[in-house]
Design a protein around this motif. Structure first.
Motif: not given
Length: 232
Positions: A31-43, A215-219, A225-228
């Motif tokens: 249930g965590d919010i995760e990105a492929k890399e950190y730190p990640a900017t979420v838009k 709302i569509e959230a990307t990282a 560069t966009e990541i998962d």
């Protein structure tokens, strides 16, 4: 002695393994919010109009952009919204001043592999609130102000869903659907007839026509560069 040292060595390795397992569990959980890399900017950008209504006045904005930083996997993220090109009841000009307030999104549970439920908290400094001004007609500040509505700090409020989605490019993103009906909104300027109750505790934040706001959230990584981005 050698036998004892060997036993102690095995015990130490086992203890380190348990610590490592515990650290891994702390870093990422279901249930965590995760990105492929950190730190990640979420838009985040709205996929349909997000509409706030106190039953008498509704405010929607042609553009709603959100941004935040994800330093590691977790169940919350604080985002800063920016609203522009707003209208009141579809025919007057409105402005939304966040006044330093943020939203904190919470993941409360993952219901299946691609969907989770959540809540949102409105975070403001003491004495501050989100200020929404609705102007009588035409452009802001060129006509009389009709109403001021304020959204104070509150929550967590239920009504958020998270959906894992995949773009044609293959990148993962999160679609948030929002349908809140327990929002507290105050009228601080204007009349009850024109602007609604002095305090409304069941105001709504949803999409047009009563559907869910989206709302569509990307990282993005540090290089832009966009990541998962996904709910794990």
């Amino acid at each position: 002695m050698i036998r004892n040292l060997r036993t102690l060595g095995i015990a130490a390795v086992a203890a380190l393994a348990m610590v490592a397992m515990g650290a891994t569990a702390a870093q990422a959980a279901e249930g965590d919010i995760e990105a492929k890399e950190y730190p990640a900017t979420v838009k985040g950008t709205q996929a349909n109009e997000n509409v706030l209504s106190n039953g008498i006045r509704s405010v929607s904005c042609a553009e709603a952009n959100l941004s935040g930083t994800l330093s590691g996997p977790g169940k919350t993220i604080t985002i800063q919204p920016l609203y522009s090109s707003c209208t009141g009841n579809g025919n007057t000009t409105a402005t939304v001043n966040m006044n330093g307030c943020d939203y904190t999104l919470h993941v409360t549970e993952r219901t299946n592999a691609s969907t989770g439920h959540g809540k949102v908290t409105v975070d403001c400094e003491v004495g501050k609130s989100i200020q929404i001004d609705i102007w009588a007609t035409g452009k802001k500040h060129t006509e009389a102000k009709l109403c001021r509505l304020e959204v104070p700090a509150q929550g967590p409020l239920a009504g958020i869903e998270y959906h894992n989605r995949t773009k044609p490019s293959g990148k993962k993103y999160i679609e948030l659907t929002i349908k809140i009906n327990t929002l507290r909104v105050l009228r601080t300027e204007g009349t009850a007839v024109n602007c609604g109750a002095a305090e409304k505790v069941n105001a709504t934040y949803e999409g047009p026509g009563g559907e869910a706001a989206k709302i569509e959230a990307t990282a993005l990584n540090e290089g832009g560069t966009e990541i998962d981005l996904f709910i794990a």
